[in-house]
Design a protein around this motif. Structure first.
Motif, PDB file in Angstrom:
ATOM      1  N   ILE A  46      -0.950   3.511  -4.126  1.00 38.32           N
ATOM      2  CA  ILE A  46      -1.140   4.407  -2.776  1.00 38.32           C
ATOM      3  C   ILE A  46      -1.251   3.641  -1.374  1.00 38.32           C
ATOM      4  O   ILE A  46      -0.557   3.656  -0.550  1.00 38.32           O
ATOM      5  CB  ILE A  46      -2.372   5.581  -3.102  1.00 38.32           C
ATOM      6  N   ALA A  92      -0.464  10.655   1.279  1.00 39.51           N
ATOM      7  CA  ALA A  92      -1.144  10.248   0.078  1.00 39.51           C
ATOM      8  C   ALA A  92      -1.105  11.235  -1.168  1.00 39.51           C
ATOM      9  O   ALA A  92      -1.003  11.180  -2.187  1.00 39.51           O
ATOM     10  CB  ALA A  92      -2.657  10.203   0.389  1.00 39.51           C
ATOM     11  N   ILE A 146       2.377  11.065  -2.560  1.00 36.33           N
ATOM     12  CA  ILE A 146       2.495   9.798  -3.479  1.00 36.33           C
ATOM     13  C   ILE A 146       1.702  10.201  -4.907  1.00 36.33           C
ATOM     14  O   ILE A 146       2.109   9.731  -5.798  1.00 36.33           O
ATOM     15  CB  ILE A 146       1.812   8.523  -2.777  1.00 36.33           C
ATOM     16  N   VAL A 147       0.556  10.852  -4.709  1.00 35.39           N
ATOM     17  CA  VAL A 147       0.007  11.237  -6.068  1.00 35.39           C
ATOM     18  C   VAL A 147       0.593  11.959  -6.822  1.00 35.39           C
ATOM     19  O   VAL A 147       0.639  11.991  -8.084  1.00 35.39           O
ATOM     20  CB  VAL A 147      -1.504  11.874  -5.503  1.00 35.39           C
TER      21      VAL A 147
END
Length: 59
Positions: A23, A43, A46-47
């Motif tokens: 991340i 974020a 991305i997660v």
């Protein structure tokens, strides 16, 4: 991360350090290397990508 693991949202054997490196590295790359502005949900995206695929596991 720990709350997600406790809730069962994240596998117990996830390598948290590598997960967080991925991340942070992506955010760093986006800001410093490409100069593209940080978007509010980067974020989270991305997660979501990591959780949809293979997350780094502790060995």
């Amino acid at each position: 991360m720990n709350r997600g693991i406790e809730r069962g949202d994240i596998p117990e054997d996830v390598d948290v350090e590598i997960f967080m490196d991925i991340i942070a590295g992506r955010v760093f790359y986006r800001q410093v290397v490409t100069g593209v502005n940080f978007v509010d949900d980067l974020a989270e995206k991305i997660v979501d990508l990591l959780m949809a695929g293979q997350v780094p596991r502790r060995t």
